[in-house]
Design a protein around this motif. Structure first.
Motif, PDB file in Angstrom:
ATOM      1  N   ARG A  92       0.830  -1.209   0.000  1.00 44.31           N
ATOM      2  CA  ARG A  92       0.000   0.000   0.000  1.00 44.31           C
ATOM      3  C   ARG A  92       0.863   1.258   0.000  1.00 44.31           C
ATOM      4  O   ARG A  92       0.611   2.201  -0.759  1.00 44.31           O
ATOM      5  CB  ARG A  92      -0.906  -0.007   1.229  1.00 44.31           C
ATOM      6  N   ILE A  96       1.363   4.274  -2.853  1.00 46.81           N
ATOM      7  CA  ILE A  96       1.210   5.721  -2.637  1.00 46.81           C
ATOM      8  C   ILE A  96       2.426   6.468  -3.178  1.00 46.81           C
ATOM      9  O   ILE A  96       2.299   7.450  -3.927  1.00 46.81           O
ATOM     10  CB  ILE A  96       1.020   6.022  -1.142  1.00 46.81           C
ATOM     11  N   ASP A 191       2.325   9.950   4.828  1.00 46.11           N
ATOM     12  CA  ASP A 191       1.169   9.890   3.937  1.00 46.11           C
ATOM     13  C   ASP A 191       0.706  11.289   3.539  1.00 46.11           C
ATOM     14  O   ASP A 191       0.392  11.542   2.362  1.00 46.11           O
ATOM     15  CB  ASP A 191       0.028   9.136   4.619  1.00 46.11           C
ATOM     16  N   CYS A 249      -8.432   6.764  -1.510  1.00 41.91           N
ATOM     17  CA  CYS A 249      -7.548   6.833  -0.350  1.00 41.91           C
ATOM     18  C   CYS A 249      -8.225   7.566   0.800  1.00 41.91           C
ATOM     19  O   CYS A 249      -8.091   7.176   1.967  1.00 41.91           O
ATOM     20  CB  CYS A 249      -6.247   7.524  -0.728  1.00 41.91           C
ATOM     21  N   SER A 252     -10.813   5.205   2.193  1.00 41.68           N
ATOM     22  CA  SER A 252     -10.145   4.139   2.934  1.00 41.68           C
ATOM     23  C   SER A 252      -9.636   4.633   4.283  1.00 41.68           C
ATOM     24  O   SER A 252      -9.750   3.925   5.290  1.00 41.68           O
ATOM     25  CB  SER A 252      -8.982   3.586   2.101  1.00 41.68           C
ATOM     26  N   SER A 253      -9.104   5.851   4.315  1.00 45.24           N
ATOM     27  CA  SER A 253      -8.607   6.411   5.581  1.00 45.24           C
ATOM     28  C   SER A 253      -9.742   6.635   6.572  1.00 45.24           C
ATOM     29  O   SER A 253      -9.594   6.397   7.774  1.00 45.24           O
ATOM     30  CB  SER A 253      -7.877   7.735   5.313  1.00 45.24           C
TER      31      SER A 253
END
Length: 310
Positions: A92, A96, A191, A249, A252-253
């Motif tokens: 993952r 990114i 991130d 993303c 998902s976060s």
């Protein structure tokens, strides 16, 4: 087996097969280009590593999630659980970083020669291989703490919150130390940094394309060819890829945050979070192939060979 579990198992299986087929097709395309001696673009190396990272994400989450939904609960040993979560997290994070590098590389490629990016155009391709290798190495090291929060069962009395994925447990212990807090902060900052770079590079590409379009219209007037250049097609595909990535993303976060905060999340929340986590690795190869003119040329060549008389 309940109908709901069977349905979820089929959904996970479909997503896994679709994602693996797409990423292996993309890698096969690059293998064909290599064997036929075609010239590679500067971004092709990044895309190949992105496909590898996507495969790791899909296999490490999609396969065990499918087996768990189909009734094979907690079939992994403790070492297997730790390895699966570790591979998923590394894949993952490399995904990114690779998507960010892909966006920045394309932004430099299409930038005008009279800007400050002109010097980077010649130098950037030389550092792509080093950057990709660095991403793998840093994320392999940075995620060494992930297995510490994964276990085969949830019977430890020191656990305050746990998430049952069906095949393993992700836990948060009372003994969450300062080192754990520092690690979490580093991961979050990493991130945020890469997503910020991603958005900045994408905004730069949009501005460059818009300014180029305005200049062409001014020079040629209304007699502008509707056929876009390879650079424009590649840029459009990366912009679509970035928009898809940022949207998925973010979702998902949000779901991952809910899983972390809630003490006993529902099966629906766990399954939805897993589906969203696997969505980008599944759709990204199709986005890239749909805008690659070399794929279209290959398809046309295969069609002509098929239709030609033997």
């Amino acid at each position: 087996m309940a109908t709901r579990d069977l349905t979820m198992g089929m959904i996970f299986l479909s997503q896994t097969l679709t994602g693996i087929l797409g990423n292996f097709s993309l890698l096969s395309h690059y293998l064909y280009l290599y064997l036929t001696g075609c010239k590679f673009r500067s971004t092709d190396l990044v895309i190949k590593h992105l496909s590898v990272a996507n495969c790791l994400v899909i296999l490490s989450r999609g396969v065990p999630q499918t087996m768990a939904a189909l009734g094979m609960k907690h079939f992994l040993r403790d070492i297997g659980c730790k390895l699966v979560f570790y591979v998923h997290r590394v894949g993952r994070d490399v995904s990114i970083c690779s998507t960010c590098l892909l966006s920045i590389s394309q932004a430099i490629t299409i930038s005008p020669r009279n800007t400050r990016w002109a010097e980077l155009k010649a130098k950037a391709p030389k550092y792509i291989g080093f950057s990709v290798a660095l991403f793998w190495m840093v994320n392999l090291i940075l995620n060494v703490m992930v297995p510490l929060h994964v276990t085969e069962n949830g019977s430890d009395k020191n656990m305050t919150r746990e998430v049952d994925y069906g095949y393993s447990y992700s836990v948060i212990s009372d003994r969450f130390t300062v080192y754990g807090a520092v690690y979490g902060a580093l991961v979050l900052l990493r991130d945020i940094f890469f997503v910020a770079l991603l958005l900045w590079a994408s905004s730069s590409m949009v501005f460059t394309l818009y300014r180029h379009k305005q200049q062409v219209q001014y020079i040629r007037g209304t007699n502008v060819s509707s056929r876009s250049s390879p650079e424009s097609r590649a840029t459009h595909s990366i912009l679509i890829l970035v928009c898809t990535f940022v949207s998925l993303c973010t979702l998902s976060s949000l779901f991952h945050s809910c899983l972390t905060v809630l003490s006993n999340p529902s099966v629906w929340l766990v399954n939805t979070s897993a589906l969203i986590a696997g969505s980008f690795p599944t759709v990204s190869p199709y986005i890239l192939m749909s805008h690659d003119s070399r794929v279209h040329s290959l398809c046309c060549a295969c069609t002509r060979n098929t239709q030609s008389p033997g």
